[in-house]
Design a protein around this motif. Sequence first.
Motif, PDB file in Angstrom:
ATOM      1  N   PHE A 150       0.882  -1.168   0.000  1.00 26.17           N
ATOM      2  CA  PHE A 150       0.000   0.000   0.000  1.00 26.17           C
ATOM      3  C   PHE A 150       0.916   1.212   0.000  1.00 26.17           C
ATOM      4  N   THR A 151       0.754   2.084  -0.983  1.00 27.49           N
ATOM      5  CA  THR A 151       1.679   3.206  -1.138  1.00 27.49           C
ATOM      6  C   THR A 151       0.933   4.527  -0.944  1.00 27.49           C
ATOM      7  N   LYS A 152       1.652   5.533  -0.417  1.00 24.80           N
ATOM      8  CA  LYS A 152       1.016   6.830  -0.157  1.00 24.80           C
ATOM      9  C   LYS A 152       2.078   7.896   0.077  1.00 24.80           C
ATOM     10  N   PRO A 153       1.722   9.175  -0.118  1.00 25.26           N
ATOM     11  CA  PRO A 153       2.647  10.275   0.162  1.00 25.26           C
ATOM     12  C   PRO A 153       2.908  10.399   1.658  1.00 25.26           C
ATOM     13  N   THR A 154       4.099  10.879   2.019  1.00 28.35           N
ATOM     14  CA  THR A 154       4.418  11.037   3.439  1.00 28.35           C
ATOM     15  C   THR A 154       3.642  12.173   4.072  1.00 28.35           C
ATOM     16  N   ALA A 155       3.290  13.182   3.292  1.00 26.62           N
ATOM     17  CA  ALA A 155       2.592  14.347   3.842  1.00 26.62           C
ATOM     18  C   ALA A 155       1.192  14.459   3.266  1.00 26.62           C
ATOM     19  N   GLY A 156       0.629  13.355   2.827  1.00 25.23           N
ATOM     20  CA  GLY A 156      -0.664  13.398   2.170  1.00 25.23           C
ATOM     21  C   GLY A 156      -1.822  13.396   3.140  1.00 25.23           C
ATOM     22  N   ALA A 157      -2.995  13.695   2.608  1.00 30.76           N
ATOM     23  CA  ALA A 157      -4.234  13.654   3.372  1.00 30.76           C
ATOM     24  C   ALA A 157      -5.352  13.207   2.445  1.00 30.76           C
ATOM     25  N   SER A 159      -6.355  10.406   1.576  1.00 26.42           N
ATOM     26  CA  SER A 159      -5.959   9.263   0.749  1.00 26.42           C
ATOM     27  C   SER A 159      -5.554   9.665  -0.665  1.00 26.42           C
ATOM     28  N   LEU A 160      -5.138  10.916  -0.865  1.00 20.56           N
ATOM     29  CA  LEU A 160      -4.660  11.336  -2.181  1.00 20.56           C
ATOM     30  C   LEU A 160      -3.305  10.686  -2.460  1.00 20.56           C
ATOM     31  N   GLY A 161      -3.113  10.250  -3.707  1.00 24.94           N
ATOM     32  CA  GLY A 161      -1.834   9.670  -4.099  1.00 24.94           C
ATOM     33  C   GLY A 161      -1.600   8.244  -3.645  1.00 24.94           C
ATOM     34  N   VAL A 162      -2.645   7.555  -3.162  1.00 26.66           N
ATOM     35  CA  VAL A 162      -2.450   6.198  -2.656  1.00 26.66           C
ATOM     36  C   VAL A 162      -2.655   5.176  -3.761  1.00 26.66           C
ATOM     37  N   ALA A 163      -2.061   4.013  -3.575  1.00 25.05           N
ATOM     38  CA  ALA A 163      -2.248   2.897  -4.503  1.00 25.05           C
ATOM     39  C   ALA A 163      -2.232   1.596  -3.715  1.00 25.05           C
ATOM     40  N   ASN A 164      -3.053   0.642  -4.144  1.00 22.09           N
ATOM     41  CA  ASN A 164      -3.150  -0.668  -3.517  1.00 22.09           C
ATOM     42  C   ASN A 164      -2.626  -1.683  -4.520  1.00 22.09           C
ATOM     43  N   ILE A 165      -1.396  -2.142  -4.326  1.00 24.32           N
ATOM     44  CA  ILE A 165      -0.697  -2.973  -5.314  1.00 24.32           C
ATOM     45  C   ILE A 165      -0.669  -4.419  -4.855  1.00 24.32           C
ATOM     46  N   GLU A 166      -1.187  -5.280  -5.703  1.00 23.15           N
ATOM     47  CA  GLU A 166      -1.300  -6.694  -5.366  1.00 23.15           C
ATOM     48  C   GLU A 166       0.017  -7.445  -5.588  1.00 23.15           C
ATOM     49  N   SER A 167       0.627  -7.235  -6.762  1.00 21.95           N
ATOM     50  CA  SER A 167       1.820  -8.023  -7.091  1.00 21.95           C
ATOM     51  C   SER A 167       2.572  -7.386  -8.260  1.00 21.95           C
TER      52      SER A 167
END
Length: 414
Positions: A150-157, A159-167
């Motif tokens: 699960f990826t996201k910005p360090t200073a985000g709010a 849930s902007l910029g997030v991604a849910n990566i399976e493989s």
Amino acid sequence: MANTDFALDQKTETPGLEYLRWMQEATAQGKGLGGLVREIAGLMWGPGKLQPNEYFMYKLYDDQRYGADVKKTFLGAQRHHELLAALDMPWPKIANDKPTLTALLRGHELPIPETQAMRHAARTFPGAKPLFSREDVLRFLREEADYPLFTKPTAGACSLGVANIESYDADADCLLTSDGRQVSVEDFADQAEQFAADGYLFQSRLTPHPQMADIVGNRISTVRMFVLVDEQGPVLLRAAWKIPGAETVADNFWRAGNMLGGVDVETGDVTRVLMRTAEGTEPVEEHPVTGTKFDGLTFPEWDAMKDLVMRGAAAVPSCHLQGWDVALTDQGPVLIELEGDGGDSIMEQLCFDTGLLQGRYLDFLNKAMLQRKENAKSAKRRSRKKLWANLSQLNMNAQRSGDTESEPTTTHSA
């Protein structure tokens, strides 16, 4: 071949202001136009300083549900901002910086997600691989990452910029997302670079608690648990369950299809549940994917959820308004985020029959605003005192200068 429609969110989507439709809904419930306008004006100037769009969002025109005194308990964004200005806390910025908050919570041995890596040109993250360049991101995704992520910005709010990566598919050099889409590693690295200036995190994806998986599917779902810290200490005032819908990447309520449910903080019983739509909100009785009925549902492991959030609150006692996002995983409750300003008050009011302006919260706000006025008066007194001191000093210097100029000059003869 990778899909080309994948893109990390850059901004939230909010319903448009449809005052005509809202007024029609209000008048359909027997609210006269004159009374509606007077009520909106009264609440704008009232203790909560509600704006018209907030009035309609909470559907305060429903006199069957809300009495006149209850309507005055709803807190508007403007009043919330005034309270934050009065408190003048550093916590909103501290909590928004995920590496700093992670280090703090880890130091208190509180359960938090595992961060595998962080993309930043110079900064590092405790216990994570440093990714100083785009090439480092590519190498990490192809060779080093432990999927799913699960990826996201360090200073985000939000849930902007997030991604849910399976493989990762090495043959196609593509990432497979949780919703079945593919994106090339090169394209994903390019999109992550948009957030690299502040930092971008790659975290191990959490697994939901089995009971949660039965309710919402194989998705992580968090509860916004709002804690007030006043003179009496921390208290859990409200809890709102952010329920993911069918195809959203995160559970944030601004995403159409997601839901928000009120939770009784004492019992964990789920009360009213609303779904976010393109036009606003609408009540729902069951989860659209699993078919789980919300009526009569109690949030699993609620005592453990409360225990963890109060431990988190004790770790940041000078943060007076705390909005914790807590997930129930297969390893128990985990602290996901902290909103150091309490977060959007919509979360604490939308699914409830009363607003925040009551009890300890109202007392706290009134004391904070009074203290702000006293501080302003003290600052004026200090400024006035300093001004008079400076003027007095100038006057004394002027007198000394005049006395010197009036002294006779003595001439010595040989």
